[in-house]
Write a protein that holds these residues in place. Sequence first.
Motif, short mmCIF file in Angstrom:
data_model
loop_
_atom_site.label_atom_id
_atom_site.label_comp_id
_atom_site.label_asym_id
_atom_site.label_seq_id
_atom_site.Cartn_x
_atom_site.Cartn_y
_atom_site.Cartn_z
N ARG A 151 0.83 -1.21 0.00
CA ARG A 151 0.00 0.00 0.00
C ARG A 151 0.86 1.25 0.00
O ARG A 151 0.60 2.20 -0.74
CB ARG A 151 -0.92 -0.01 1.22
N VAL A 152 1.91 1.26 0.82
CA VAL A 152 2.81 2.42 0.87
C VAL A 152 3.50 2.61 -0.47
O VAL A 152 3.56 3.74 -1.00
CB VAL A 152 3.84 2.24 2.00
N ALA A 153 4.02 1.54 -1.04
CA ALA A 153 4.73 1.65 -2.31
C ALA A 153 3.80 2.14 -3.42
O ALA A 153 4.18 3.00 -4.23
CB ALA A 153 5.34 0.30 -2.69
N GLU A 196 10.18 8.82 -6.05
CA GLU A 196 11.13 7.87 -6.63
C GLU A 196 11.30 6.67 -5.70
O GLU A 196 11.09 6.77 -4.48
CB GLU A 196 12.47 8.56 -6.87
N PHE A 197 11.69 5.55 -6.28
CA PHE A 197 11.77 4.31 -5.51
C PHE A 197 12.86 4.35 -4.44
O PHE A 197 12.77 3.62 -3.44
CB PHE A 197 11.99 3.12 -6.44
N ALA A 198 13.87 5.20 -4.61
CA ALA A 198 14.90 5.28 -3.58
C ALA A 198 14.30 5.79 -2.26
O ALA A 198 14.63 5.28 -1.19
CB ALA A 198 16.02 6.22 -4.04
N VAL A 218 15.93 -0.91 -3.36
CA VAL A 218 15.20 -0.21 -4.42
C VAL A 218 14.46 -1.20 -5.32
O VAL A 218 13.28 -1.00 -5.63
CB VAL A 218 16.15 0.70 -5.23
N PRO A 219 15.12 -2.31 -5.76
CA PRO A 219 14.37 -3.29 -6.54
C PRO A 219 13.19 -3.88 -5.76
O PRO A 219 12.14 -4.16 -6.32
CB PRO A 219 15.41 -4.37 -6.86
N GLY A 220 13.37 -4.03 -4.45
CA GLY A 220 12.28 -4.55 -3.62
C GLY A 220 11.11 -3.59 -3.58
O GLY A 220 9.94 -4.00 -3.65
N ALA A 221 11.39 -2.29 -3.46
CA ALA A 221 10.33 -1.29 -3.47
C ALA A 221 9.61 -1.28 -4.81
O ALA A 221 8.38 -1.18 -4.88
CB ALA A 221 10.90 0.10 -3.18
#
Length: 296
Positions: A130-132, A142-144, A154-157
Amino acid sequence: MGDGRAPGPSHQDELLAAAWETHRPAVFGVAYRLLASVADAEDVTQDVWLRAAGADLRDVRDLRAWLVTVAARRSYDILRSARLRRETYVGPWLPEPLLTGPDAAEPVLVDESVGSAMLLIMEELSPPERVAFVLHDVFGLEFARIAEVLDVSVPGARQLASRARRRVARAKQSVPQAPRAERERVLAAFRAAYEAGDLAGLIRLLHPDAVFVTDGGGEFPAARKPILGGVRVAEVMVRLVRQWRPDRIQVVEVGGELALLFRREGRVHSVDTAQITDGLITAYRRVLNPRKLPHV
């Protein structure tokens, strides 16, 4: 902030106060989308303001992103504990109504992600998903930054957001949103039939497989389980209007969509939203819990 100067404390306070009026809706908006609670979102917004007022922001290049990130981190902590509270919640749980029309008390970035149907879809996501999803797909972070909030790579996000996006897309396909004009027509007809206690009229407006969900939270008498079937729902509604006859039913905007606000004895009695498909109400949701209505 970010202009190369080193402002003193008073100058920074002035800059922050001016910027806060611009960015506060985003802070409140991310918290409400994550928590589906006006009260919790207001608490988070206050926490973010206090954090910002006590922080050295001279090196912050994107104040909006910084504030949204702080709000998301605090909301994430609350969201994880809220999951435990939901397990002991009395009866069905529905999102806390948020007025979004011209008379709304809280400014919020209005899109489908604040609608009751969408909030219920997002409720099925895990807290990290939900957060992502909210931070990336709604607020464009940005994913960072998202990875920092969730304490993942970052890939996990990116994977969490992608998985959430697929789940949301599948759910949205199964519950298509009716055009505004159709919602106006159906809700107007429903209000007239409800006020008249017109059983046949209500049955005509309800899908044969319609579901009626009431959220009393143990604070107000309400069905502990969803009521199923258009005829059964209509019968229950006729009985309820006789028992709890409203003083007034008005059309309002809640979460960017049309809804019905019921007043009784001068107070808000309930806020109702409807899922409408092909001119028929397929799901009718009523928030009765008085703890969720003070902000309406």
